[in-house]
Design an enzyme around this catalytic site. Structure first.
Site, mmCIF file in Angstrom:
data_model
loop_
_atom_site.group_PDB
_atom_site.id
_atom_site.type_symbol
_atom_site.label_atom_id
_atom_site.label_comp_id
_atom_site.label_asym_id
_atom_site.label_seq_id
_atom_site.Cartn_x
_atom_site.Cartn_y
_atom_site.Cartn_z
ATOM 1 N N PRO A 149 1.041 -1.271 -0.013
ATOM 2 C CA PRO A 149 -0.018 0.104 -0.018
ATOM 3 C C PRO A 149 0.715 1.046 -0.095
ATOM 4 O O PRO A 149 1.628 1.554 1.100
ATOM 5 C CB PRO A 149 -0.694 0.010 1.161
ATOM 6 C CG PRO A 149 0.147 -0.958 2.098
ATOM 7 C CD PRO A 149 0.897 -1.831 1.319
ATOM 8 N N ALA B 266 5.458 2.532 7.490
ATOM 9 C CA ALA B 266 5.250 4.003 8.170
ATOM 10 C C ALA B 266 3.913 4.658 7.905
ATOM 11 O O ALA B 266 3.459 4.293 6.923
ATOM 12 C CB ALA B 266 6.407 5.024 7.689
ATOM 13 N N ASP C 223 5.686 3.203 2.005
ATOM 14 C CA ASP C 223 4.887 1.947 2.353
ATOM 15 C C ASP C 223 4.358 2.100 3.721
ATOM 16 O O ASP C 223 4.695 2.236 4.522
ATOM 17 C CB ASP C 223 5.870 0.708 2.647
ATOM 18 C CG ASP C 223 5.012 -0.858 2.599
ATOM 19 O OD1 ASP C 223 3.945 -0.658 2.875
ATOM 20 O OD2 ASP C 223 5.583 -1.575 2.169
ATOM 21 N N HIS C 224 2.955 2.137 3.414
ATOM 22 C CA HIS C 224 2.085 2.611 4.678
ATOM 23 C C HIS C 224 1.821 1.524 5.769
ATOM 24 O O HIS C 224 1.366 1.552 6.502
ATOM 25 C CB HIS C 224 0.730 2.863 3.962
ATOM 26 C CG HIS C 224 0.152 4.060 5.006
ATOM 27 N ND1 HIS C 224 0.154 4.267 6.054
ATOM 28 C CD2 HIS C 224 -0.601 5.272 4.215
ATOM 29 C CE1 HIS C 224 -0.354 5.530 6.448
ATOM 30 N NE2 HIS C 224 -0.880 5.848 5.334
ATOM 31 N N ARG C 225 2.438 0.096 5.153
ATOM 32 C CA ARG C 225 2.436 -0.929 6.259
ATOM 33 C C ARG C 225 3.487 -0.550 7.134
ATOM 34 O O ARG C 225 3.548 -0.770 8.298
ATOM 35 C CB ARG C 225 2.747 -2.224 5.613
ATOM 36 C CG ARG C 225 1.663 -2.583 4.566
ATOM 37 C CD ARG C 225 2.055 -4.141 3.740
ATOM 38 N NE ARG C 225 3.307 -3.635 3.063
ATOM 39 C CZ ARG C 225 3.960 -4.558 2.430
ATOM 40 N NH1 ARG C 225 3.386 -5.827 2.466
ATOM 41 N NH2 ARG C 225 5.166 -4.259 1.715
#
Length: 434
Positions: A228, A408, A404-406
């Protein structure tokens, strides 16, 4: 004399095949040990192959443009062997040549250990005539073939595998390669829908995707659909940084390195990572863990004639600004020449892509697979900007950080990008951060 086949060696980094780009020798040439005989393209770089023997080139098995799997023969050499005169004059049977257990010489840059026995058996390829070899050197055809027995279509193992995956019967494909060899392009033509075949009037062009461009395409698809991704933007007045670059280029002790804006951005990124180490990390899917890395292995995206490449500067955080400038210039030159070793294209922890060199103000980059962030640097524009309570012409650029939203969230990514922008807006501020 004895005949020795030179097969495509294992070039490392998990590469299982390469495309022959060019021969550097011809049939009949006498070569020395470690003399460059061919240039191949892997999914990561151009690689020069040195000769494993000293002798005369007797056969070229493939032609440029053909993809060869690791372990497949590329060319054959006639070499001197120890023994009686009679033994030297008698040609060695094909099976004996292929199964000869004699250790091979150590080559420059690759090759199995001489005492290694883990060598896959090679299959003879009946009827495969060498490229450029005289007719007498080709294997003689059978005197008579059984009635009704069709000749097996000629194609390399990678092409056969691709045909199986696409459900293509090779017997229905006309080979355009040497002596009817079926190539990947032949499969592309055979499997393409009729309405998308190249038009007779030349209004359509098909470009095969292979090598670096194919690897980049695969990596971008994995990245886009495997993580994501979100992006944050920051436009900043970098006039103090551009003035610093001018002063550094005018000084004797730094003029040779010619540090530019990209080097300062790289240094600012490394400094900012000290305060936001969450961005120097990767996502471990099997373990469901975030793995942070102590050192910064900085990838620098480089546009080359063969496609996008991202060579890596190891331990960039331990380098001075001048060292970073030299490393960036060197890796860019090497990448454009197609000479970057495959090992230098892996292991990055974060990447910078400079879209400003193309006159672009901003863009949302896609993550390099296995990394938590990538920073895009836009073009520097001279434009009106608020400065000390007044409007003045200033050097302004836009930074875009994709993350990467997983690994940060927006708070960490925004703080990291603001740190970089703050350093570029006031380079002297780094004295408070080191």
């Amino acid at each position: 004399m004895a005949v020795r086949d030179f097969t495509l060696p294992d070039l490392g980094e998990g590469l299982t095949e390469s495309e022959l780009v060019a021969w550097k020798v011809a049939v009949g040439d006498t070569v020395q040990l470690n003399q460059i005989v061919a240039e191949v393209e892997t999914a990561k770089a151009l690689v020069e192959l040195p000769a494993p023997y000293e002798g005369r080139v007797s056969r070229l098995y493939v032609e440029p443009g053909v993809t060869v799997a690791v372990g497949e023969p590329l060319l054959a050499f006639e070499v001197e062997v120890a023994g009686t005169p009679a033994q030297q004059e008698a040609p060695a049977p094909e099976a004996a040549v292929q199964d000869d257990p004699a250790p091979e010489p150590t080559l420059v840059g690759y090759g199995a250990r001489p005492d290694s026995t883990n060598r896959p058996a090679r299959r003879a390829r009946p009827g495969l005539a060498p490229v450029g070899a005289p007719a007498a050197a080709a294997a003689p055809a059978p005197a008579a073939a059984p009635v009704g027995l069709a000749e097996r279509p000629r194609a390399t193992p990678p092409v056969r595998k691709l045909a199986r995956e696409r459900g293509i019967d090779l017997a229905t494909v006309t080979g355009t390669g040497e002596r009817g060899l079926i190539t990947r392009q032949d499969l592309e033509t055979a499997s393409a829908p009729a309405q998308t075949q190249p038009a007779a009037d030349g209004r359509e062009l098909r470009i095969p995707i292979r090598g670096v461009r194919k690897a980049t395409a695969d990596a971008m698809v994995r990245s886009a659909f495997g993580a994501p991704q979100a992006s944050v933007f920051l436009t900043v007045d970098v006039t103090p940084t551009t003035e610093l670059v001018e002063r550094l280029r005018a000084r004797r002790d730094t003029a040779e390195a010619r540090p530019g804006l990209l080097a300062v951005v790289a240094k600012a990124l490394c400094i900012a990572l000290r305060r936001t180490p969450e961005l120097n990390a990767r996502w471990d899917e099997p373990a469901q863990e975030i793995v942070q890395t102590a050192s910064v292995h900085l990838g620098i995206a480089a546009a080359t004639p063969r496609g996008l490449m991202v060579p890596v500067i190891r331990d960039a955080d331990a380098r001075s600004l001048v060292d970073l400038a030299g490393a960036i210039r060197s890796l860019a030159e090497t990448a454009r020449a197609g000479k970057t070793p495959p090992a230098e294209l892996t292991g990055g922890t974060i990447t910078i892509t400079n879209v400003g060199v193309f006159g672009v103000d901003a863009g949302t980059p896609i993550l390099t697979p296995g990394e938590a962030a990538i920073l895009a640097v836009g073009a520097v524009r001279r434009q009106p900007w608020e400065h000390r309570g007044e409007i003045a012409l200033r050097d302004v650029l836009t930074l875009v950080l994709t993350f990467d939203h997983r690994i940060a969230d927006g708070e960490q990514a925004s703080r990291f990008l603001a740190d970089i922008g703050g350093i570029l807006a006031d380079p002297a501020s780094v004295l408070t951060l080191v």
